[in-house]
Design a protein around this motif. Structure first.
Motif, PDB file in Angstrom:
ATOM      1  N   ASP A   1      -2.979  51.064-103.019  1.00 40.64           N
ATOM      2  CA  ASP A   1      -2.106  50.664-101.920  1.00 40.64           C
ATOM      3  C   ASP A   1      -0.662  50.682-102.414  1.00 40.64           C
ATOM      4  N   MET A   2       0.124  51.592-101.853  1.00 38.57           N
ATOM      5  CA  MET A   2       1.518  51.691-102.312  1.00 38.57           C
ATOM      6  C   MET A   2       2.482  51.397-101.157  1.00 38.57           C
ATOM      7  N   ASN A   3       3.408  50.514-101.408  1.00 34.80           N
ATOM      8  CA  ASN A   3       4.462  50.238-100.429  1.00 34.80           C
ATOM      9  C   ASN A   3       5.787  50.622-101.074  1.00 34.80           C
ATOM     10  N   THR A   4       6.374  51.657-100.535  1.00 33.05           N
ATOM     11  CA  THR A   4       7.520  52.220-101.262  1.00 33.05           C
ATOM     12  C   THR A   4       8.707  52.520-100.348  1.00 33.05           C
ATOM     13  N   GLU A   5       9.856  52.490-100.958  1.00 32.61           N
ATOM     14  CA  GLU A   5      11.084  52.840-100.234  1.00 32.61           C
ATOM     15  C   GLU A   5      11.967  53.683-101.158  1.00 32.61           C
ATOM     16  N   TYR A   6      12.391  54.777-100.644  1.00 32.99           N
ATOM     17  CA  TYR A   6      13.190  55.728-101.435  1.00 32.99           C
ATOM     18  C   TYR A   6      12.484  56.099-102.750  1.00 32.99           C
ATOM     19  N   SER A   7      11.163  56.188-102.712  1.00 32.56           N
ATOM     20  CA  SER A   7      10.412  56.513-103.927  1.00 32.56           C
ATOM     21  C   SER A   7       9.980  57.966-103.908  1.00 32.56           C
ATOM     22  N   GLU A   8       9.717  58.467-105.099  1.00 30.20           N
ATOM     23  CA  GLU A   8       9.214  59.831-105.242  1.00 30.20           C
ATOM     24  C   GLU A   8       7.813  59.715-105.848  1.00 30.20           C
TER      25      GLU A   8
ATOM     26  N   GLU B   1      24.250  57.145 -94.930  1.00 27.78           N
ATOM     27  CA  GLU B   1      24.698  56.257 -93.855  1.00 27.78           C
ATOM     28  C   GLU B   1      23.875  54.973 -93.852  1.00 27.78           C
ATOM     29  N   ASP B   2      22.986  54.861 -94.822  1.00 29.29           N
ATOM     30  CA  ASP B   2      22.109  53.699 -94.884  1.00 29.29           C
ATOM     31  C   ASP B   2      22.825  52.550 -95.607  1.00 29.29           C
ATOM     32  N   GLU B   3      23.315  51.606 -94.810  1.00 28.48           N
ATOM     33  CA  GLU B   3      24.079  50.486 -95.378  1.00 28.48           C
ATOM     34  C   GLU B   3      23.229  49.619 -96.305  1.00 28.48           C
ATOM     35  N   LYS B   4      21.934  49.492 -95.932  1.00 32.72           N
ATOM     36  CA  LYS B   4      21.037  48.675 -96.761  1.00 32.72           C
ATOM     37  C   LYS B   4      20.893  49.291 -98.152  1.00 32.72           C
ATOM     38  N   LEU B   5      20.799  50.613 -98.143  1.00 27.19           N
ATOM     39  CA  LEU B   5      20.663  51.317 -99.416  1.00 27.19           C
ATOM     40  C   LEU B   5      21.913  51.116-100.278  1.00 27.19           C
ATOM     41  N   VAL B   6      23.066  51.234 -99.639  1.00 31.51           N
ATOM     42  CA  VAL B   6      24.325  51.054-100.373  1.00 31.51           C
ATOM     43  C   VAL B   6      24.407  49.639-100.932  1.00 31.51           C
ATOM     44  N   THR B   7      24.012  48.671-100.114  1.00 34.80           N
ATOM     45  CA  THR B   7      24.048  47.271-100.557  1.00 34.80           C
ATOM     46  C   THR B   7      23.129  47.070-101.758  1.00 34.80           C
ATOM     47  N   ARG B   8      21.927  47.666-101.665  1.00 37.76           N
ATOM     48  CA  ARG B   8      20.955  47.495-102.756  1.00 37.76           C
ATOM     49  C   ARG B   8      21.476  48.128-104.058  1.00 37.76           C
ATOM     50  N   PHE B   9      22.082  49.284-103.900  1.00 33.30           N
ATOM     51  CA  PHE B   9      22.618  49.937-105.098  1.00 33.30           C
ATOM     52  C   PHE B   9      23.799  49.165-105.673  1.00 33.30           C
ATOM     53  N   ARG B  10      24.620  48.633-104.766  1.00 38.02           N
ATOM     54  CA  ARG B  10      25.766  47.872-105.268  1.00 38.02           C
ATOM     55  C   ARG B  10      25.272  46.655-106.068  1.00 38.02           C
ATOM     56  N   LYS B  11      24.220  46.027-105.512  1.00 34.24           N
ATOM     57  CA  LYS B  11      23.657  44.857-106.189  1.00 34.24           C
ATOM     58  C   LYS B  11      23.107  45.249-107.572  1.00 34.24           C
ATOM     59  N   LYS B  12      22.377  46.367-107.592  1.00 37.23           N
ATOM     60  CA  LYS B  12      21.807  46.830-108.862  1.00 37.23           C
ATOM     61  C   LYS B  12      22.904  47.157-109.877  1.00 37.23           C
ATOM     62  N   LEU B  13      23.939  47.845-109.405  1.00 43.40           N
ATOM     63  CA  LEU B  13      25.029  48.202-110.314  1.00 43.40           C
ATOM     64  C   LEU B  13      25.770  46.963-110.810  1.00 43.40           C
TER      65      LEU B  13
ATOM     66  N   PHE C   1      10.764  50.373-105.226  1.00 46.26           N
ATOM     67  CA  PHE C   1      12.002  50.886-104.654  1.00 46.26           C
ATOM     68  C   PHE C   1      12.596  51.915-105.622  1.00 46.26           C
ATOM     69  N   ASN C   2      12.741  53.109-105.126  1.00 48.49           N
ATOM     70  CA  ASN C   2      13.474  54.173-105.826  1.00 48.49           C
ATOM     71  C   ASN C   2      13.003  54.472-107.257  1.00 48.49           C
ATOM     72  N   SER C   3      11.669  54.516-107.405  1.00 43.58           N
ATOM     73  CA  SER C   3      11.122  54.953-108.703  1.00 43.58           C
ATOM     74  C   SER C   3      10.476  56.318-108.546  1.00 43.58           C
ATOM     75  N   LYS C   4      10.082  56.881-109.675  1.00 43.81           N
ATOM     76  CA  LYS C   4       9.392  58.167-109.658  1.00 43.81           C
ATOM     77  C   LYS C   4       7.997  57.975-110.235  1.00 43.81           C
ATOM     78  N   PHE C   5       6.983  58.313-109.438  1.00 45.66           N
ATOM     79  CA  PHE C   5       5.598  58.139-109.892  1.00 45.66           C
ATOM     80  C   PHE C   5       4.925  59.486-110.105  1.00 45.66           C
ATOM     81  N   THR C   6       4.132  59.564-111.150  1.00 51.28           N
ATOM     82  CA  THR C   6       3.218  60.695-111.298  1.00 51.28           C
ATOM     83  C   THR C   6       1.828  60.112-111.533  1.00 51.28           C
ATOM     84  N   LEU C   7       0.917  60.397-110.616  1.00 59.92           N
ATOM     85  CA  LEU C   7      -0.443  59.862-110.702  1.00 59.92           C
ATOM     86  C   LEU C   7      -1.386  61.035-110.971  1.00 59.92           C
TER      87      LEU C   7
ATOM     88  N   SER D   1       5.492  54.643 -96.881  1.00 55.53           N
ATOM     89  CA  SER D   1       6.709  55.213 -97.478  1.00 55.53           C
ATOM     90  C   SER D   1       7.854  55.275 -96.472  1.00 55.53           C
ATOM     91  N   ILE D   2       8.965  54.758 -96.868  1.00 56.02           N
ATOM     92  CA  ILE D   2      10.178  54.876 -96.046  1.00 56.02           C
ATOM     93  C   ILE D   2      11.196  55.662 -96.867  1.00 56.02           C
TER      94      ILE D   2
END
Lengths: 393, 173
Positions: A308-315, B102-114, A291-297, A377-378
């Motif tokens: 196999d990568m499952n990612t969300e908000y990743s770069e 507008e992604d509530e899940k994202l906001v929730t996840r960030f709030r949790k992380k912070l 989740f939300n990391s930056k990868f350089t391969l 990727s999402i």
């Protein structure tokens, strides 16, 4: 003031375990043994290391014993300072029910007070405010280049630190009366025992292959390995820096890790978030959940089989495998794909496509065992390149 | 009884003309020398010793003042100032972030992380109170604040790239 800076530079450099290893040859006024113990082990022994504010070198034991030695040497320090410095360490070790427990905590690292605190903090603040970083293209690195980067990680950290406080150490010109202190902790661990580590603000350098079954919980630590790879490894790394030449197996979790550099990785699961990851070579059967990391391969081994990568908000910045048959498929939704200065905003809206956003198929691969890159990727950003990836932001 | 005052002075000049003794000059010098001789102080060496003692005491304490023994208060004050500045920036970035997505899940996840990072920070702050001179603890504090700020900046950059309008394509090319 200049003297202070020189003392600081000297102390910083000599406190680094690697350098300390080599510089113990220097003539010191006095050397104190803080801890020196050996423990017998068998296949069922567990070593529990609880290290806080501690720098240590970890080596493979040549016999079946755990050896722990901690010394501190001083030169040109007053007796009062030496006494105080020695008192700041709390070290204990014991063996009970085939469990060896070693604890080392150091409080009030006095020598660091020679830092010019103001400058450190002002320097850091200045860095924080500087948000206008220039965007450079990413260039593919060879595996050797990444390994060199890992080997220099300690030095570059030191360089950054010295750069931050704007001092130039004059290593060759230190005078006879300059102050020097060297702390050296070495832990020898036999291959066959289990290890549990709890680390806080620690600085560990594993100089040999470390294939012990290991459970590690690390916070704010600087860790450097040659090779790790027990199938049952469970690492949980929070913040800090992690540099490893090779990972051959195990489960590794990283959260907010400032620098995660891996030379080669295979047969491993990497679970990461908010982390900057750089991998020299992706080997066989690597799985990433992020989740939300930056990868350089940078590279792929000839038989990597599957990434196999499952990612969300990743770069993800991915250099195509060279001279290899491979298929690349991305699944998911709302992901920007950048390739050859083109941008494709891809979302899977068609249920017939099994969620596929992008596919690169090797036509010669039909019926053959080819390597596959699968990226789910999402809300991601994926950039591809042959030898150079432009960052167009 | 009236008298001329001029006569009076004439008579006096005639009657009382006194002569100075011959050795008056030598006598004067002898008297002068007697007066200028300093009075002897019986315990003069004590004051010298006292001065020496004071000088030695000051010198010794200056010599023995360890450079590490400066007042920790300025460090704490600096950290507080850095903390205040970071927290203000983090709050600004947080407001900017929640306005952007507008992604509530994202906001929730960030709030949790912070929140996690904030709990970490409180723990490190406790260490800092007990060990305010430890640069490793100070670095951990600053790293924690920097991480919070950086992840907020990074996610906003990420969202802006995602929201840029580009070509739309089918799923295979």
């Amino acid at each position: 003031m200049k003297t202070l800076f020189k003392i600081l530079a000297l102390t910083l450099i000599t406190s680094a375990p690697i350098i300390a290893q080599n510089s113990l040859e220097a003539k010191m006024d006095e050397t104190h043994i803080i801890y020196d113990e050996s423990f017998t082990t068998d296949a069922n022994t567990t070593l529990v290391l609880d290290l806080s504010n501690t720098a240590a070198i970890i080596k493979k034991s040549k016999d079946s014993k755990v050896h722990i030695k901690y010394t501190k040497a001083f030169k040109n320090y007053k007796k009062k300072f030496v006494e105080s410095s020695l008192k700041s360490h709390t070290v204990s070790g014991k063996k009970e029910n085939n469990k060896i427990t070693f604890t080392s905590k150091s409080r009030n690292s006095r020598y660091y007070r020679e830092y010019q605190m103001e400058q450190v903090l002002i320097g850091r603040l200045a860095k924080m405010k500087d948000t206008t970083t220039t965007i450079k293209p990413i260039i593919r690195k060879s595996i050797d280049s990444v390994l060199t980067q890992i080997s220099l990680a300690e030095r570059s950290t030191l360089k950054d630190l010295l750069g931050t406080i704007k001092i130039k150490p004059r290593v060759q010109k230190w005078k006879k009366n300059d102050k020097m202190q060297i702390s050296k902790m070495i832990i020898f661990i036999p291959e066959h025992i289990q290890v549990r580590m709890t680390l806080g603000n620690a600085n560990l350098f594993f100089t040999d292959e470390f294939l012990n079954k290991t459970t590690m919980n690390s916070r704010n630590s600087r860790l450097k390995f040659k090779s790790i790879g027990n199938v049952l490894n469970v690492f949980d790394v929070d913040n800090g820096y992690f540099n490893v030449e090779e990972i051959t197996a195990g489960n590794y979790s990283f959260a907010n890790t400032r620098e995660l550099t891996i030379g080669r990785v295979s047969n491993s699961l990497i679970n990461s978030e908010f982390t900057k990851v750089e991998i020299g070579e992706v080997g066989s059967k690597v799985e990433v959940v992020d989740f939300n990391s930056k990868f350089t391969l940078h590279n792929f081994s000839k038989d990597f089989q599957i990434l196999d990568m499952n990612t969300e908000y990743s770069e993800i910045n991915l250099f195509f495998p060279e001279d290899l048959n491979f298929n690349l498929t991305t699944y998911g939704s709302h992901t920007k794909h950048f390739t050859d200065n083109k941008v494709f905003d891809l979302s899977n809206a068609n249920p017939r496509t099994d969620g596929i956003m992008f596919q690169l198929k090797n036509e010669d691969s039909y019926g053959k065992n080819v390597n596959n890159i699968k990226i789910n990727s999402i809300n991601g950003i994926i950039r591809y390149g042959k030898d150079l990836i432009e960052i167009n932001e | 009884m009236k008298r001329d005052i001029r006569e009076l002075f004439n008579n006096e000049e005639e009657q009382e003309v006194k002569q100075l003794p011959n050795n008056h000059r030598a006598e004067f010098l002898t008297q002068l020398k007697k007066q200028s001789k300093p009075k002897r102080k019986p315990y003069g060496w004590l004051s010298v010793a006292a001065i020496l003692l004071i000088a030695l005491t000051i010198g010794f304490s200056v010599f023995n003042t360890d450079i590490d023994k400066d007042d920790p208060e300025p460090i704490i004050a600096q950290i507080e100032a850095v903390e205040a500045e970071y927290l203000a920036n983090i709050e600004t970035e947080w407001q900017s972030f929640i306005a952007l997505t507008e992604d509530e899940k994202l906001v929730t996840r960030f709030r949790k992380k912070l929140d996690e990072l904030d709990m970490d920070y409180k723990e490190i702050s406790k260490q800092f109170k007990n060990d305010s001179n430890n640069i490793l603890v100070i670095e951990a504090l600053v790293d924690n604040l920097q991480t919070r700020l950086q992840i907020l900046k990074d996610i906003q950059k990420h969202i802006k790239i995602l929201n840029q309008k580009n070509e739309q394509h089918e799923n295979t090319f």
